[in-house]
Design a protein around this motif. Sequence first.
Motif, mmCIF file in Angstrom:
data_model
loop_
_atom_site.group_PDB
_atom_site.id
_atom_site.type_symbol
_atom_site.label_atom_id
_atom_site.label_comp_id
_atom_site.label_asym_id
_atom_site.label_seq_id
_atom_site.Cartn_x
_atom_site.Cartn_y
_atom_site.Cartn_z
ATOM 1 N N VAL A 44 0.892 -1.120 0.054
ATOM 2 C CA VAL A 44 -0.052 -0.039 0.143
ATOM 3 C C VAL A 44 0.955 1.272 0.006
ATOM 4 N N VAL A 45 0.642 2.188 -1.055
ATOM 5 C CA VAL A 45 1.470 3.162 -1.250
ATOM 6 C C VAL A 45 0.585 4.261 -0.433
ATOM 7 N N ALA A 46 0.995 4.805 0.715
ATOM 8 C CA ALA A 46 0.095 5.924 1.610
ATOM 9 C C ALA A 46 0.533 7.136 1.031
ATOM 10 N N HIS A 70 2.132 -4.331 3.319
ATOM 11 C CA HIS A 70 3.126 -3.567 3.336
ATOM 12 C C HIS A 70 2.870 -1.995 3.114
ATOM 13 N N TYR A 71 3.098 -1.263 4.111
ATOM 14 C CA TYR A 71 2.766 0.060 3.836
ATOM 15 C C TYR A 71 4.030 0.948 3.358
ATOM 16 N N PHE A 100 1.778 -6.487 9.334
ATOM 17 C CA PHE A 100 2.072 -5.398 8.591
ATOM 18 C C PHE A 100 3.316 -4.816 8.783
ATOM 19 N N THR A 101 3.825 -4.269 7.837
ATOM 20 C CA THR A 101 5.313 -3.497 7.932
ATOM 21 C C THR A 101 5.113 -2.114 7.625
ATOM 22 N N LEU A 102 6.018 -1.302 8.036
ATOM 23 C CA LEU A 102 5.867 0.296 7.781
ATOM 24 C C LEU A 102 7.275 0.489 6.951
ATOM 25 N N ASN A 103 7.397 1.192 5.932
ATOM 26 C CA ASN A 103 8.563 1.391 4.974
ATOM 27 C C ASN A 103 8.675 2.944 4.538
ATOM 28 N N ARG A 135 12.459 -6.233 -2.659
ATOM 29 C CA ARG A 135 12.545 -6.753 -1.194
ATOM 30 C C ARG A 135 11.203 -7.374 -0.683
ATOM 31 N N LEU A 136 10.138 -6.416 -0.990
ATOM 32 C CA LEU A 136 8.723 -6.755 -0.527
ATOM 33 C C LEU A 136 8.104 -7.810 -1.432
#
Lengths: 216, 163
Positions: A44-46, A70-71, A100-103, A135-136
Amino acid sequence: WVPPLLSLLSPVLLVLLPIVLITALLLLVRRNSISRTGPLSLLVVAGSGGHTTEMLRLLGSLSLSYSPRHYIFADSDKMSEDKIRSFEQNRAETFSNFQFTLNRIPRCREVQQSWSSSILTTLYSVLYSFPLTFRLKPDLILCNGPGTCVPICISALLLDILALRKVIIVYVESICRVETLSLAGKILYYFSDYFIVQWPALKEKYPKSVYLGRIV
Amino acid sequence: MKSVFVTVGTTCFEELIAVVSAPETIQILQSLGYSRLVLQVGGGAAPTPLRTPAFTLEVFRFRESLAEEFQRADLVISHAGAGTCLETLEKGKPLLVVINEKLMNNHQLELARQLYKDEHLFYCTCSTLLESLKSIDLSTLKPFPPGQPEKFAAFLDSITGFE
């Protein structure tokens, strides 16, 4: 005997032809969608501000099959990070199994940044996006602007081509866009697999788009 | 006690704040039955709060959540920000959007204009605010149906094969 113009063009054709063929092949592979049982990795691109709010509304309706999530958000965007954290915490209270991960990535363009310097920062964020997307390894990319999502989608297309991995790109244009597309929208209209608009006037102007009514 | 909530979001819209807090406007609001005016002024100049038996004027810059103020309001006056427009309409509150003429080309206006066409809100500029307040009939606004993210979920399920 080859006409002079053709012989001049032939090196170009030699390079272009395989690219066109491979793209066509990939598109064919892509279209044969399969019935899915396992979970699906979602990227997800926030965007920031209102974009993130709209995105989280969309995510709130998705089932648990979309996991992990994955954000990706701009490193200067503390507000999105907070919103995402509280959204995921709420979900964790309802559903036990959550991942979830935050990037963070460098921002393409700050508001009021000059266009010449935005080119440099955009280049930087493209370079930064590639290893992250690789990587994701997402199955599905969901984005709704602004610019941050363009480099991510481009790197996903490359992942698609290089690793033969099917990455579905879904772009949702903001509810704010009634008659004109945003800049990110104008670009991703051509690069996304599914392009969703929320007003009928846009569906008319952009026939490839999908109109499901107001979804946020 | 009927109250009006004025919000400029994260922007700065000094002209609106100046017009809405002018004695003339407060007089009109009182004649319309309002006795409380709350201003969220953002980064711009903040007028002095006022507390008389007949009328209260409250002022603040930013707040973590404006939900409570939206809830208490009988009328919301706001800038054309999409987030604010949608939040107000979803709470079922009558909305008067004031266009910042200095930002005429802003794409945010697209949504406000459409929602005005669909009769979900009223629409004016700083110079016509007083006239609008006097003339608008809040009961003519149409309710705003909620968005349907479940349709989006169903669409995603169908393209990913989760159906």
